[in-house]
Scaffold this active site. Structure first.
Site, PDB file in Angstrom:
ATOM      1  CE  LYS A 152      -2.457   3.551   1.527  1.00 61.58           C
ATOM      2  NZ  LYS A 152      -2.058   4.767   2.317  1.00 61.58           N
ATOM      3  N   GLY A 167      -0.498   8.390  -0.620  1.00 61.01           N
ATOM      4  CA  GLY A 167      -0.394   9.534  -1.520  1.00 61.01           C
ATOM      5  C   GLY A 167       0.794  10.418  -1.216  1.00 61.01           C
ATOM      6  N   GLY A 217      -4.227  11.322  -1.703  1.00 63.82           N
ATOM      7  CA  GLY A 217      -4.798  12.465  -0.997  1.00 63.82           C
ATOM      8  C   GLY A 217      -4.209  13.815  -1.351  1.00 63.82           C
ATOM      9  CG  ASP A 224      -4.019   2.887   5.293  1.00 63.45           C
ATOM     10  OD1 ASP A 224      -3.265   2.920   4.302  1.00 63.45           O
ATOM     11  OD2 ASP A 224      -3.845   3.581   6.300  1.00 63.45           O
ATOM     12  CE  LYS A 243       0.038   4.675   7.709  1.00 65.55           C
ATOM     13  NZ  LYS A 243      -0.658   4.304   6.456  1.00 65.55           N
TER      14      LYS A 243
END
Length: 289
Positions: free
Chosen positions: A42, A45, A75, A192, A248
């Protein structure tokens, strides 16, 4: 065995044939272990400006026999376009409020800008990559999370068949975090969570979050290289894990229901993926069941 690099007085690494042999001998066991294993990465941004070396590592891992899947955010790019178009940006409880106008920008940036840029860069590095988003092939089925947030979704189910097909054909899938609502509406979903749910659906061996932090640290600031899910929960309860790290780490803990190991690494560090996945010392934090 932890490798200590010999350096000159100026700090340059000494070109030592014995050192090279030690590095390769350490890495070979990890390389053999990762062959044929699905790895979900992952990429946030905020990490996209550091993507060249990250993508190079992913391509090398693919060439060594691993099966990488890349999920990305976007983002900061979305914020830039909203500002250019004079569309107000609002957040509620840390999540972007996504009205119909904002959703069009989100779709344009994630699919048309970020996704295609990553696919092109992977292609330039010698990989066969295909860009997808969660609405392709009914991959990500979602429901609206909260009416106050607008077109923001929560993952209900994942159909990973299209991703499996691409992996079997030698492609690296690159996936934008959009989902399909029950009425066919496109929904904006936290990347996420998409990565965590997708890793579970794929029975991935590892889920790796590339972030702008080195990993999980103790109260004194030292890095924790490995910890269990129970230890991570205890650190949250004690306030050692706080702020933006909580969601996270929570996504990591959710993923551990289906994925044996989840990693958090600093995507700004050169070749951090090779160091984390192919050395004894690692470079970030690994959370295990």
């Amino acid at each position: 065995m932890t490798i200590a690099f010999e350096r000159t007085p100026d700090g340059e690494i000494i070109n030592d044939q014995h050192l090279i042999a030690r590095v390769l001998s350490e890495a070979i066991n990890y390389i053999n272990y990762l062959k044929g294993k699905i790895l979900v990465f992952k990429l946030g941004g905020s990490m996209l400006e550091h993507q060249q070396e990250v993508l190079q590592d992913i391509v090398w891992l693919h060439q060594l026999g691993a099966l990488p899947v890349l999920v990305h955010g976007g983002g900061p790019y979305i914020n830039d376009w909203l500002t250019k178009l004079s569309i107000p940006t609002r957040f509620l409880d840390g999540m972007r409020v996504t009205d119909a106008e904002t959703l069009e920008v989100v779709r344009m940036v994630l699919r048309g800008q970020v996704n295609q840029r990553l696919v092109l860069m992977l292609s330039q590095l010698g990989a066969n990559a295909v860009g997808l988003c969660g609405t392709d092939g009914n991959m990500v089925q979602a429901r609206m999370l909260d009416e106050r947030l607008g077109f923001v979704g929560e993952v209900e189910s994942i159909d990973s068949s299209s991703v499996h097909t691409l992996l079997e054909q030698g492609f690296i899938p690159v996936i934008a975090p959009l989902g399909q609502g029950p009425d066919g509406t496109c929904l904006n979903i936290n990347a996420d969570l998409v990565a965590a749910h997708l890793a579970g659906a794929l029975n991935a061996e590892k889920l790796i979050f590339l972030s702008n932090v080195v990993g999980i640290c103790r109260a004194d600031g030292t890095l924790i290289s490995e910890l269990s899910d129970a230890e991570a929960r205890r650190l949250i309860d004690e306030g050692v894990i706080s702020g933006g790290m909580i969601p996270k780490v929570s996504a990591c803990l959710d993923a551990l229901a289906a994925v044996p190991r989840v990693h958090i690494v600093d995507g700004r560090e050169p070749h951090v993926l090779l160091r984390e996945l192919c050395t004894d010392q690692g470079a970030g934090t690994m959370i295990i069941r």
